[in-house]
Design an enzyme around this catalytic site. Structure first.
Site, PDB file in Angstrom:
ATOM      1  N   CYS A   1      -7.718  -1.224  -4.051  1.00 24.19           N
ATOM      2  CA  CYS A   1      -7.631   0.168  -3.587  1.00 24.19           C
ATOM      3  C   CYS A   1      -7.496   1.062  -4.814  1.00 24.19           C
ATOM      4  CB  CYS A   1      -6.424   0.372  -2.667  1.00 24.19           C
ATOM      5  SG  CYS A   1      -6.260   2.105  -2.194  1.00 24.19           S
TER       6      CYS A   1
ATOM      7  N   CYS B   1      10.066  -0.592  -2.738  1.00 24.25           N
ATOM      8  CA  CYS B   1      10.900  -1.735  -2.407  1.00 24.25           C
ATOM      9  C   CYS B   1      10.424  -2.997  -3.102  1.00 24.25           C
ATOM     10  CB  CYS B   1      10.845  -2.047  -0.914  1.00 24.25           C
ATOM     11  SG  CYS B   1      11.320  -0.720   0.148  1.00 24.25           S
TER      12      CYS B   1
ATOM     13  N   ASP C   1       0.875   5.214 -19.178  1.00 24.35           N
ATOM     14  CA  ASP C   1       0.188   4.520 -18.080  1.00 24.35           C
ATOM     15  C   ASP C   1      -0.601   5.469 -17.204  1.00 24.35           C
ATOM     16  OD1 ASP C   1       2.177   4.983 -15.481  1.00 24.35           O
ATOM     17  OD2 ASP C   1       3.200   5.037 -17.388  1.00 24.35           O
TER      18      ASP C   1
ATOM     19  N   CYS D   1      -6.839   6.871  -4.677  1.00 26.76           N
ATOM     20  CA  CYS D   1      -6.175   8.054  -5.250  1.00 26.76           C
ATOM     21  C   CYS D   1      -6.908   8.606  -6.480  1.00 26.76           C
ATOM     22  CB  CYS D   1      -4.727   7.740  -5.594  1.00 26.76           C
ATOM     23  SG  CYS D   1      -4.552   6.242  -6.558  1.00 26.76           S
TER      24      CYS D   1
ATOM     25  N   CYS E   1      -1.487   9.913  -1.538  1.00 24.13           N
ATOM     26  CA  CYS E   1      -1.524   8.588  -0.898  1.00 24.13           C
ATOM     27  C   CYS E   1      -0.378   8.470   0.088  1.00 24.13           C
ATOM     28  CB  CYS E   1      -1.403   7.505  -1.964  1.00 24.13           C
ATOM     29  SG  CYS E   1      -1.149   5.871  -1.271  1.00 24.13           S
TER      30      CYS E   1
HETATM   31  S1  SF4 Z   1      -4.374   2.712  -5.252  1.00 27.35           S
HETATM   32 FE1  SF4 Z   1      -3.696   4.788  -4.963  1.00 27.35          FE
HETATM   33  S2  SF4 Z   1      -4.392   5.299  -2.895  1.00 27.35           S
HETATM   34 FE2  SF4 Z   1      -4.466   3.064  -3.048  1.00 27.35          FE
HETATM   35  S3  SF4 Z   1      -2.486   2.359  -2.303  1.00 27.35           S
HETATM   36 FE3  SF4 Z   1      -2.291   2.589  -4.512  1.00 27.35          FE
HETATM   37  S4  SF4 Z   1      -1.432   4.643  -4.862  1.00 27.35           S
HETATM   38 FE4  SF4 Z   1      -2.280   4.556  -2.741  1.00 27.35          FE
END
Ligand code: SF4
Length: 476
Positions: free
Chosen positions: A456, A12, A362, A459, A398
């Site tokens: 973050c 979104c 990417d 992943c 994720c």
């Molecule tokens: S960095 Fe990876 S694990 Fe973290 S929110 Fe984004 S897609 Fe999800």
């Protein structure tokens, strides 16, 4: 590229705008802003505005912004305050009732809300609300949030207090904009700050505008000036006459802007947390070029997978001193939902024929698209294809980006038990490339330029595999 086959998609994008001139209609500005963040969602588009009589007008439908809002539709809106939403989803599972902005009116409160997010304690909250006698007509995050706001508002009769309570209870990644029938805007970002949300101002001779958006490229398009980010854990209230008030509700030592915003989701001309997305992608490319194989610059070219691999490919070319060439042409009239690379991409034969191609993208999700592109380039006469990926292998699913939750689609997840060298060799073999190199986690963080505990990257983080924990639990 699309998740339909092999690529994740952001879900979104949200916009909010308020003007201190009550005779001005903001609908056209919202339209412009939504067009700028169309890449964040192509299934639904919607706008809500409030006019000086306290009337909220909402229109939303399936389709791109330009298809849903023709000139007549924009004229149908009046009001100096408004919000907008674009959403991604699969047509099979989509229901127009879940499209946003979500308008809500009860005996006590009236508002419209646009949400960008995934609520991870959805089931627990919903069960509690059902036990309190609340009724739901869908399984959507936005209906849950709206029901919570209505419930909390009943005890305090204050939107700010209702949102504070919401912030303390909801877990997950979320940003929202809320428009009241009294013409106030409320904006909120989760305490970890997974998703970007920024604000700006626009000043004309007699008017002043407050603008909020998922990405700064929309603030640029709406002729605003970027002022900064909504902080993680912050609620911002904007009144057309009283101005801006900020409330820091929760403060965490750990923040976690999603690394994939920098790698793929966001537009390169956006600024997130004060950092240029284009610059990050360029640095990712430079870092990929470091300590790479030695190629003959006279017979080798760097080719991006358009459009998302372009900035990293430019960085790679700069870092390696190998010429950059647009060796793949993209059909710009197909949106991401149309994902088959044979429909979308065509090699430029005179450029790639007889060349060793360093193909930069990417990220790699399933590898299916990459394999097709490699085949295309070989047919066009490329003598070797060396794939370079700006993101490390995606070895964990994720739940925050829910379309990223399907482990079966993730080629690196399937091979996660292999050591890193074997994992790369197997993927290289699967996609039939001559060589393959991914970004390292260290260089990913270095390229973004934030401290480790402000990003973050769960992943791509190896240690999570051993713990078998849900990525969101690691951060919250
Ligand atoms: S960095 Fe990876 S694990 Fe973290 S929110 Fe984004 S897609 Fe999800």
């Amino acid at each position: 590229m699309s998740f339909n086959h092999n690529k994740i998609e952001e879900h979104c994008g949200i916009i909010g705008i308020s003007c201190n001139d009550f005779s001005y209609s903001v609908a056209n500005s919202i339209y412009t802003g939504l067009m700028a963040i169309q890449h964040r969602g192509q299934l639904f588009s919607g706008i809500s505005t409030t006019n000086s009589d306290g009337k909220i007008t909402t229109y939303k439908d399936f389709g791109l912004v330009s298809n849903v809002f023709k000139v007549k539709k924009i004229k149908f809106f009046s009001g100096n305050v408004g919000i907008g939403h674009v959403a991604y989803g699969s047509l099979e599972n989509s229901n127009i009732d879940n499209a946003q902005p979500y308008y809500h009116k009860s005996d006590l409160v009236e508002f419209s809300l646009a949400l960008n997010g995934t609520i991870t304690n959805f089931n627990e909250i919903k069960e509690r609300l059902i036990n309190m006698g609340k009724v739901f007509i869908s399984n959507s995050d936005v209906e849950l949030i709206v029901t919570m706001i209505e419930t909390f508002f009943r005890s305090s009769e204050s939107m700010l207090e209702a949102l504070k309570l919401l912030m303390n209870i909801v877990k997950g990644a979320f940003c929202l904009v809320l428009l009241t029938n009294e013409g106030e805007l409320y904006v909120m970002r989760d305490p970890i700050g997974y998703k970007p949300l920024c604000y700006g101002i626009r000043e004309e001779e007699n008017r002043k505008f407050f603008i909020v958006s998922s990405e700064s490229c929309a603030i640029d398009a709406m002729e605003g000036i970027l002022k900064g980010d909504i902080k993680p854990g912050e609620i911002v209230n904007f009144h057309p006459l009283k101005g801006l008030k900020k409330y820091q509700i929760l403060s965490r030592k750990r923040h976690g802007i999603c690394q994939y915003e920098f790698v793929y989701f966001a537009r390169p001309d956006s600024i997130i947390n004060g950092i240029s997305v284009a610059d990050v992608r360029y640095r990712l490319g430079i870092n990929l070029a470091q300590s790479d194989l030695k190629f003959n610059p006279d017979n080798t070219i760097v080719v991006p997978v358009p459009d998302s691999g372009r900035s990293a490919a430019m960085g790679y070319a700069w870092g390696s001193k190998i010429p950059y060439q647009e060796g793949l042409m993209k059909n710009r009239y197909l949106w991401q939902i149309k994902s088959d690379p044979n429909e979308k991409l065509n090699p430029v034969k005179p450029i790639v024929e007889g060349k060793e191609v360093i193909l930069v993208d990417d990220s790699m999700i399933s590898g299916v698209t990459m394999k097709k592109i490699i085949l295309m380039l070989r047919k066009a006469g490329a003598v070797a294809i060396h794939v370079r990926i700006a993101c490390p292998p995606i070895v964990n699913s994720c739940q925050i980006n829910s379309s990223f939750s399907n482990k079966e689609l993730l080629i690196a997840y399937q091979k996660r038990k292999l050591n890193r060298k074997d994992l790369v060799d197997e993927i290289c073999n699967d996609i039939q490339a001559n060589s393959l190199k991914f970004q390292t986690n260290e260089n990913l963080i270095k390229s973004i330029g934030l401290k480790k505990n402000f990003v973050c990257y769960a992943c791509v983080e190896d240690k999570i595999l051993k713990k078998e924990k849900k990525v969101i639990e690691l951060i919250q």
